[in-house]
Motif scaffolding. Structure first.
Motif, short mmCIF file in Angstrom:
data_model
loop_
_atom_site.label_atom_id
_atom_site.label_comp_id
_atom_site.label_asym_id
_atom_site.label_seq_id
_atom_site.Cartn_x
_atom_site.Cartn_y
_atom_site.Cartn_z
N PRO A 1 0.81 -1.23 0.00
CA PRO A 1 0.00 0.00 0.00
C PRO A 1 0.84 1.28 0.00
CG PRO A 1 -0.90 -1.58 1.56
CD PRO A 1 0.42 -2.15 1.09
N ALA A 2 2.05 1.23 0.56
CA ALA A 2 2.90 2.42 0.59
C ALA A 2 3.34 2.85 -0.81
CB ALA A 2 4.13 2.17 1.46
N LEU A 3 3.22 1.94 -1.78
CA LEU A 3 3.65 2.22 -3.15
C LEU A 3 2.48 2.55 -4.07
CD1 LEU A 3 6.25 -0.68 -3.51
CD2 LEU A 3 6.69 1.70 -2.85
N ASP A 4 1.29 2.70 -3.50
CA ASP A 4 0.09 2.90 -4.31
C ASP A 4 -0.03 4.36 -4.76
OD1 ASP A 4 -2.27 2.44 -5.65
OD2 ASP A 4 -3.52 2.58 -3.86
N SER A 5 0.89 4.74 -5.63
CA SER A 5 0.84 6.07 -6.25
C SER A 5 1.12 5.90 -7.74
CB SER A 5 1.90 7.01 -5.66
OG SER A 5 2.00 8.20 -6.46
N PRO A 6 0.35 6.58 -8.59
CA PRO A 6 0.59 6.45 -10.03
C PRO A 6 1.97 6.95 -10.45
CG PRO A 6 -0.98 8.21 -9.55
CD PRO A 6 -0.79 7.45 -8.28
N PHE A 7 2.58 7.82 -9.65
CA PHE A 7 3.93 8.29 -9.98
C PHE A 7 4.96 7.17 -9.85
CE2 PHE A 7 1.96 12.39 -8.53
CZ PHE A 7 1.95 13.00 -9.78
N LEU A 8 4.59 6.09 -9.16
CA LEU A 8 5.47 4.94 -9.00
C LEU A 8 5.09 3.81 -9.94
CD1 LEU A 8 5.79 4.84 -5.10
CD2 LEU A 8 7.35 5.89 -6.75
N SER A 9 4.12 4.02 -10.80
CA SER A 9 3.68 3.00 -11.74
C SER A 9 4.62 2.91 -12.94
CB SER A 9 2.26 3.31 -12.24
OG SER A 9 1.33 3.28 -11.17
N PRO A 10 4.74 1.73 -13.54
CA PRO A 10 5.63 1.60 -14.71
C PRO A 10 5.20 2.48 -15.87
CG PRO A 10 4.28 -0.39 -14.39
CD PRO A 10 4.12 0.44 -13.16
N GLU A 11 3.88 2.67 -16.04
CA GLU A 11 3.40 3.49 -17.16
C GLU A 11 3.92 4.91 -17.08
OE1 GLU A 11 0.21 0.31 -16.44
OE2 GLU A 11 1.53 1.57 -15.22
N PHE A 12 4.03 5.45 -15.86
CA PHE A 12 4.51 6.82 -15.72
C PHE A 12 5.98 6.92 -16.15
CE2 PHE A 12 6.43 10.33 -13.28
CZ PHE A 12 5.64 11.37 -13.73
N THR A 13 6.81 6.02 -15.64
CA THR A 13 8.24 6.05 -16.00
C THR A 13 8.44 5.82 -17.49
OG1 THR A 13 9.03 5.39 -13.81
CG2 THR A 13 10.44 4.85 -15.67
N ILE A 14 7.70 4.88 -18.07
CA ILE A 14 7.85 4.60 -19.50
C ILE A 14 7.46 5.82 -20.33
CG2 ILE A 14 6.91 3.22 -21.40
CD1 ILE A 14 6.70 0.89 -19.35
N THR A 15 6.38 6.51 -19.95
CA THR A 15 5.94 7.68 -20.71
C THR A 15 6.94 8.81 -20.60
OG1 THR A 15 3.64 7.04 -20.31
CG2 THR A 15 4.03 9.27 -21.11
N VAL A 16 7.45 9.08 -19.40
CA VAL A 16 8.47 10.12 -19.25
C VAL A 16 9.72 9.74 -20.04
CG1 VAL A 16 9.93 11.39 -17.64
CG2 VAL A 16 7.60 10.80 -16.98
N GLY A 17 10.07 8.45 -20.02
CA GLY A 17 11.25 7.99 -20.76
C GLY A 17 11.15 8.19 -22.25
N GLU A 18 9.94 8.25 -22.77
CA GLU A 18 9.76 8.52 -24.21
C GLU A 18 10.13 9.96 -24.56
OE1 GLU A 18 5.99 5.41 -24.76
OE2 GLU A 18 5.66 7.59 -24.70
N LEU A 19 10.13 10.83 -23.55
CA LEU A 19 10.35 12.26 -23.79
C LEU A 19 11.68 12.76 -23.23
CD1 LEU A 19 6.74 13.38 -22.81
CD2 LEU A 19 7.68 13.30 -25.11
N ARG A 20 12.29 12.01 -22.32
CA ARG A 20 13.53 12.44 -21.68
C ARG A 20 14.55 11.29 -21.72
NH1 ARG A 20 13.75 16.88 -18.74
NH2 ARG A 20 14.98 16.09 -17.01
N ASP A 21 15.68 11.56 -22.38
CA ASP A 21 16.66 10.49 -22.56
C ASP A 21 17.53 10.26 -21.34
OD1 ASP A 21 18.30 12.71 -22.60
OD2 ASP A 21 18.91 12.50 -24.70
N VAL A 22 17.29 11.01 -20.24
CA VAL A 22 18.07 10.82 -19.01
C VAL A 22 17.44 9.77 -18.09
CG1 VAL A 22 19.03 13.15 -19.02
CG2 VAL A 22 16.84 12.73 -17.86
#
Length: 360
Positions: free
Chosen positions: A27-48
């Motif tokens: 439950p401590a990880l139940d945030s969309p900012f910690l979801s794989p979809e968020f990281t994957i989407t940001v990774g499409e726009l930022r090469d860092v």
């Protein structure tokens, strides 16, 4: 422990599924900012953006998403935008944070919204409350608590909603729309707010606008962008764009048309949003760290996030300390002192007004 590094787009479906499985188990990880979809989407726009995949023998036991900047400076994904940061790992799995940094090629990892229970945390890191709207008992239970603890605010908001409808027209709430037009209306209000209050306009960066647009189009049972707007006589009055997991909605970008400011449209919208969110299975609205009057009026609980850094011994870590830590401590002192905070806020608003006049 064995660590492999990958670009987010290089993760396979089995790895994404494992990430989601580990996240939903804690439950401590139940945030969309910690979801794989968020990281994957940001990774499409930022090469860092990178993802460290942690193994214990043949088993994946964790994922550590981060941004790698020059001199080995590590930051959370979309640093400065997110209200929940950290690694997603199996319960009970422990690690040496400095070894993790070494495996990731980092000298320092700096954070300001690290969620609780992280192995990166220690007693030196500053803790801050992150207010929430608790909907686990349903919307009616939430409003019962509001009546008891913020009765004046709740009654005045309902009264202003009725007055708004008498004077301007019928109120309509459009929850979880996927239309780009109201999103751009909302972002325009937010830009005006940033400028009016002397803050940096996040949407002056094209990648952030594109990120929000892509997240709005992302929809699954476990993750989605959520845009909702309140209209009066079909004119948009207030709205919010955030992200959700199955049960948590993360507050992100709320704003309103200042033409209707006297009616408290932000509070009207938040109550409407809470009602619809509860009806759609949301149990918690995380409004995010930060001192805001509307959060104090609407909250019925709080989470905890931490600010600080983890560093390995070295020149890069020393330079980072000199550049960042004194500034962070000064900011923390201001935020903790009501008089200093009010003075700083007033100065920013004055700057915002002057900037608006000069740019006009």
């Amino acid at each position: 422990m064995r660590v492999t590094l990958a670009l987010p787009r290089e993760l396979g479906q089995s790895e994404v599924s494992r990430w989601r499985e580990l996240q939903e188990a804690d439950p401590a990880l139940d945030s969309p900012f910690l979801s794989p979809e968020f990281t994957i989407t940001v990774g499409e726009l930022r090469d860092v953006v990178r993802v460290a995949v942690l193994y214990d023998g043949p088993d994946i036991v964790g994922f550590f998403p981060f941004e790698r900047h020059p001199l080995g400076i590590g930051k959370p994904v979309a640093a400065g935008l997110t209200d929940a940061q950290g690694m997603v790992r199996a319960k009970g799995f422990s690690l040496d944070p400095r070894r993790l940094l070494k495996e990731c090629g980092l000298a320092v990892y700096e954070f300001d919204h690290l969620v609780s229970g992280q192995p990166l945390l220690d007693e030196r890191h500053d803790r801050h409350p992150s207010p929430i709207i608790d909907l686990r008992g349903g919307y009616e239970h939430y409003t019962d608590i509001l009546r008891e603890h913020s009765g004046k605010t709740y009654k005045s908001t309902l009264a202003k909603s009725r007055k708004l409808q008498r004077e301007a027209g019928e109120l309509r709430h459009d929850y979880a729309t996927t239309d780009l037009a109201p999103l751009h209306t909302l972002l325009g209000w937010k830009t005006d707010q940033y400028r009016r209050t002397g803050r940096t306009d996040r949407f002056a960066h094209r990648w952030i606008v594109e990120l929000v647009e892509r997240l709005l189009a992302t929809r699954s049972d476990s993750f989605a962008g959520v845009l909702d707007m309140v209209y009066v006589d079909e004119r948009p009055v207030a709205g919010h764009f955030g992200l959700r997991t199955r049960t948590t909605l993360a507050g992100w970008f709320p704003a309103y048309d200042t033409h209707f400011a006297k009616y408290s449209p932000g509070l009207i919208h938040h109550l409407a949003m809470a009602e619809q969110a509860a009806a759609n299975g949301i149990e918690v609205i995380d409004m995010g760290r930060g001192e805001k009057e509307y959060k104090d009026k609407l909250k019925t609980g709080q989470l905890e996030v931490a600010e600080g850094r983890v560093a390995r011994i070295g020149a890069a870590a020393g330079v980072h300390w000199m550049m960042r830590v004194p500034v962070r401590k000064t900011r923390a002192t201001v935020m903790a002192n009501p008089f200093l905070l009010k003075t700083a806020d007033r100065a920013l608003k004055t700057y915002g007004r002057l900037r608006t006049v000069l740019q006009g």
